[in-house]
Design a protein around this motif. Structure first.
Motif, PDB file in Angstrom:
ATOM      1  N   THR A  39       0.843  -1.192   0.000  1.00 51.94           N
ATOM      2  CA  THR A  39       0.000   0.000   0.000  1.00 51.94           C
ATOM      3  C   THR A  39       0.881   1.245   0.000  1.00 51.94           C
ATOM      4  O   THR A  39       1.869   1.315   0.729  1.00 51.94           O
ATOM      5  N   MET A  40       0.502   2.204  -0.822  1.00 51.07           N
ATOM      6  CA  MET A  40       1.173   3.502  -0.866  1.00 51.07           C
ATOM      7  C   MET A  40       0.275   4.503  -0.123  1.00 51.07           C
ATOM      8  O   MET A  40      -0.928   4.288  -0.006  1.00 51.07           O
ATOM      9  N   LEU A  41       0.862   5.589   0.332  1.00 50.40           N
ATOM     10  CA  LEU A  41       0.044   6.616   0.987  1.00 50.40           C
ATOM     11  C   LEU A  41      -1.050   7.113   0.053  1.00 50.40           C
ATOM     12  O   LEU A  41      -2.152   7.446   0.505  1.00 50.40           O
ATOM     13  N   SER A  42      -0.785   7.123  -1.236  1.00 45.76           N
ATOM     14  CA  SER A  42      -1.792   7.571  -2.210  1.00 45.76           C
ATOM     15  C   SER A  42      -2.976   6.596  -2.313  1.00 45.76           C
ATOM     16  O   SER A  42      -4.009   6.951  -2.881  1.00 45.76           O
TER      17      SER A  42
ATOM     18  N   PRO B 118       7.803  -0.917  10.174  1.00 47.40           N
ATOM     19  CA  PRO B 118       8.270  -2.205   9.650  1.00 47.40           C
ATOM     20  C   PRO B 118       7.638  -3.445  10.283  1.00 47.40           C
ATOM     21  O   PRO B 118       7.729  -4.521   9.715  1.00 47.40           O
ATOM     22  N   ASP B 119       7.002  -3.307  11.444  1.00 48.24           N
ATOM     23  CA  ASP B 119       6.350  -4.461  12.059  1.00 48.24           C
ATOM     24  C   ASP B 119       5.061  -4.839  11.330  1.00 48.24           C
ATOM     25  O   ASP B 119       4.522  -5.924  11.529  1.00 48.24           O
ATOM     26  N   PHE B 120       4.565  -3.945  10.480  1.00 52.26           N
ATOM     27  CA  PHE B 120       3.339  -4.156   9.715  1.00 52.26           C
ATOM     28  C   PHE B 120       3.656  -4.468   8.258  1.00 52.26           C
ATOM     29  O   PHE B 120       4.702  -4.062   7.745  1.00 52.26           O
ATOM     30  N   ARG B 121       2.721  -5.142   7.605  1.00 49.61           N
ATOM     31  CA  ARG B 121       2.697  -5.250   6.149  1.00 49.61           C
ATOM     32  C   ARG B 121       1.281  -4.842   5.739  1.00 49.61           C
ATOM     33  O   ARG B 121       0.316  -5.458   6.177  1.00 49.61           O
ATOM     34  N   HIS B 122       1.182  -3.788   4.944  1.00 49.44           N
ATOM     35  CA  HIS B 122      -0.110  -3.250   4.500  1.00 49.44           C
ATOM     36  C   HIS B 122      -0.129  -3.430   2.986  1.00 49.44           C
ATOM     37  O   HIS B 122       0.752  -2.939   2.294  1.00 49.44           O
ATOM     38  N   PHE B 123      -1.103  -4.194   2.487  1.00 47.34           N
ATOM     39  CA  PHE B 123      -1.167  -4.521   1.062  1.00 47.34           C
ATOM     40  C   PHE B 123      -2.504  -4.128   0.450  1.00 47.34           C
ATOM     41  O   PHE B 123      -3.544  -4.236   1.097  1.00 47.34           O
ATOM     42  N   ILE B 124      -2.438  -3.748  -0.819  1.00 44.85           N
ATOM     43  CA  ILE B 124      -3.631  -3.610  -1.639  1.00 44.85           C
ATOM     44  C   ILE B 124      -3.820  -4.931  -2.377  1.00 44.85           C
ATOM     45  O   ILE B 124      -2.862  -5.483  -2.932  1.00 44.85           O
ATOM     46  N   VAL B 125      -5.042  -5.439  -2.363  1.00 46.47           N
ATOM     47  CA  VAL B 125      -5.384  -6.650  -3.110  1.00 46.47           C
ATOM     48  C   VAL B 125      -5.836  -6.199  -4.497  1.00 46.47           C
ATOM     49  O   VAL B 125      -6.733  -5.358  -4.615  1.00 46.47           O
ATOM     50  N   GLU B 126      -5.196  -6.738  -5.513  1.00 44.55           N
ATOM     51  CA  GLU B 126      -5.574  -6.441  -6.895  1.00 44.55           C
ATOM     52  C   GLU B 126      -6.084  -7.734  -7.524  1.00 44.55           C
ATOM     53  O   GLU B 126      -5.459  -8.791  -7.361  1.00 44.55           O
TER      54      GLU B 126
ATOM     55  N   ALA C 103      -9.145  -4.375  -5.178  1.00 41.72           N
ATOM     56  CA  ALA C 103     -10.311  -5.122  -4.705  1.00 41.72           C
ATOM     57  C   ALA C 103     -10.384  -5.177  -3.188  1.00 41.72           C
ATOM     58  O   ALA C 103     -11.246  -5.848  -2.634  1.00 41.72           O
ATOM     59  N   GLY C 104      -9.475  -4.493  -2.503  1.00 38.46           N
ATOM     60  CA  GLY C 104      -9.491  -4.496  -1.056  1.00 38.46           C
ATOM     61  C   GLY C 104      -8.092  -4.287  -0.506  1.00 38.46           C
ATOM     62  O   GLY C 104      -7.181  -3.886  -1.236  1.00 38.46           O
ATOM     63  N   PHE C 105      -7.950  -4.577   0.785  1.00 31.11           N
ATOM     64  CA  PHE C 105      -6.649  -4.417   1.411  1.00 31.11           C
ATOM     65  C   PHE C 105      -6.494  -5.410   2.548  1.00 31.11           C
ATOM     66  O   PHE C 105      -7.464  -5.979   3.051  1.00 31.11           O
ATOM     67  N   ILE C 106      -5.241  -5.601   2.951  1.00 25.66           N
ATOM     68  CA  ILE C 106      -4.875  -6.545   4.008  1.00 25.66           C
ATOM     69  C   ILE C 106      -3.827  -5.877   4.885  1.00 25.66           C
ATOM     70  O   ILE C 106      -2.954  -5.172   4.386  1.00 25.66           O
ATOM     71  N   ILE C 107      -3.898  -6.162   6.194  1.00 21.90           N
ATOM     72  CA  ILE C 107      -2.866  -5.693   7.115  1.00 21.90           C
ATOM     73  C   ILE C 107      -2.384  -6.887   7.937  1.00 21.90           C
ATOM     74  O   ILE C 107      -3.188  -7.597   8.547  1.00 21.90           O
ATOM     75  N   LEU C 108      -1.087  -7.093   7.936  1.00 23.54           N
ATOM     76  CA  LEU C 108      -0.441  -8.046   8.837  1.00 23.54           C
ATOM     77  C   LEU C 108       0.294  -7.247   9.901  1.00 23.54           C
ATOM     78  O   LEU C 108       0.870  -6.202   9.606  1.00 23.54           O
ATOM     79  N   GLN C 109       0.289  -7.757  11.127  1.00 23.42           N
ATOM     80  CA  GLN C 109       0.996  -7.104  12.225  1.00 23.42           C
ATOM     81  C   GLN C 109       1.827  -8.155  12.953  1.00 23.42           C
ATOM     82  O   GLN C 109       1.464  -9.325  12.993  1.00 23.42           O
ATOM     83  N   GLY C 110       2.932  -7.736  13.526  1.00 22.70           N
ATOM     84  CA  GLY C 110       3.802  -8.656  14.236  1.00 22.70           C
ATOM     85  C   GLY C 110       4.839  -9.289  13.325  1.00 22.70           C
ATOM     86  O   GLY C 110       5.400 -10.336  13.639  1.00 22.70           O
ATOM     87  N   CYS C 111       5.120  -8.643  12.215  1.00 29.92           N
ATOM     88  CA  CYS C 111       6.052  -9.193  11.221  1.00 29.92           C
ATOM     89  C   CYS C 111       7.478  -9.250  11.739  1.00 29.92           C
ATOM     90  O   CYS C 111       8.310  -9.954  11.172  1.00 29.92           O
TER      91      CYS C 111
END
Length: 170
Positions: free
Chosen positions: A6-9, A42-50, A58-66
Motif C-alpha cells: 500500500t502507498m500513501l496515495s 516495519p512491524d506491519f505489512r499493509h497490502f492492496i489486493v488487486e 479489490a481491497g486491502f490486508i494488514i499483517l501485524q507482528g512481522c
C-alpha cells in the motif's frame, strides 16, 4: 489476484472500502493516521489486493507482528470487495504461505467478530483453530456488545496441511 504494498496515495481507497456499509459490521475502522503508521512501520505489512483481468484494487490486508520476537504474526485486517468471488479464500491461502514461508511465523493468528459467520467458516476450513473468545469486547455503534473469536494456525499444522496437499505449493 496479487498483493502490492500500500502507498500513501492508496489510503483514500482503503478508507472508502473500510467505510462501506457491507464491511462496517465486520471490522472496527481505523483513522487515516493508523493506516499511515501501518504503511510506514516495519512491524506491519499493509497490502492492496488487486484482482480480475485488469488487476483493479479489490481491497486491502494488514499483517501485524512481522518482526515479533515470538514469531507470532497477526492477520489484523482483511477487507475485500466484491464479496462472494473467492477472493477471501485466495487471500488467506496466500497470506498463510507468506506468514510461514517468508516471515518465518510459528503462529499465524486473527480475531473475528462472532457474528461474522462467513469469515469464521472460511478460517476454519483453512485450518485455523479456535483458541477462545474475548467476550463482549467490542462495543457496536448501536450500544450492543459483540465478542471476538481468536483463531490461529501453527507452523506444524500448516506443514501437515501442506504435506497432505491442502495448502498451495511453493
Amino acid at each position: 489476484m496479487r498483493l502490492r504494498p500500500t502507498m500513501l496515495s492508496d489510503l483514500e481507497f482503503v478508507i472508502g472500502v473500510e467505510q462501506d456499509a457491507q464491511n462496517r459490521p465486520f471490522i472496527t475502522p481505523w483513522e487515516r493516521t493508523q493506516h499511515e503508521g501501518a504503511v510506514r512501520f516495519p512491524d506491519f505489512r499493509h497490502f492492496i489486493v488487486e484482482a480480475g483481468p485488469d488487476f483493479a484494487s479489490a481491497g486491502f490486508i494488514i499483517l501485524q507482528g512481522c518482526r515479533n520476537p515470538h514469531h507470532s504474526v497477526e492477520l489484523k485486517r482483511i477487507v475485500l470487495q466484491p464479496k462472494g468471488q473467492g477472493l477471501g479464500r485466495d487471500c488467506v491461502r496466500l497470506l498463510k504461505r507468506m506468514a510461514f514461508r517468508d516471515l518465518k511465523a510459528h503462529r499465524f493468528w486473527l480475531d473475528v467478530k462472532s457474528a461474522n459467520i462467513r469469515a469464521l467458516a472460511l478460517y476454519a476450513s483453512e485450518g485455523f483453530v479456535e483458541e477462545g473468545r474475548l467476550r463482549e469486547s467490542v462495543r457496536l455503534d448501536d450500544g450492543r456488545w459483540e465478542s471476538l473469536i481468536v483463531m490461529s494456525l501453527l507452523d506444524r499444522e500448516f506443514d501437515a496441511r501442506r504435506d497432505a496437499g491442502a495448502e498451495l505449493s511453493e
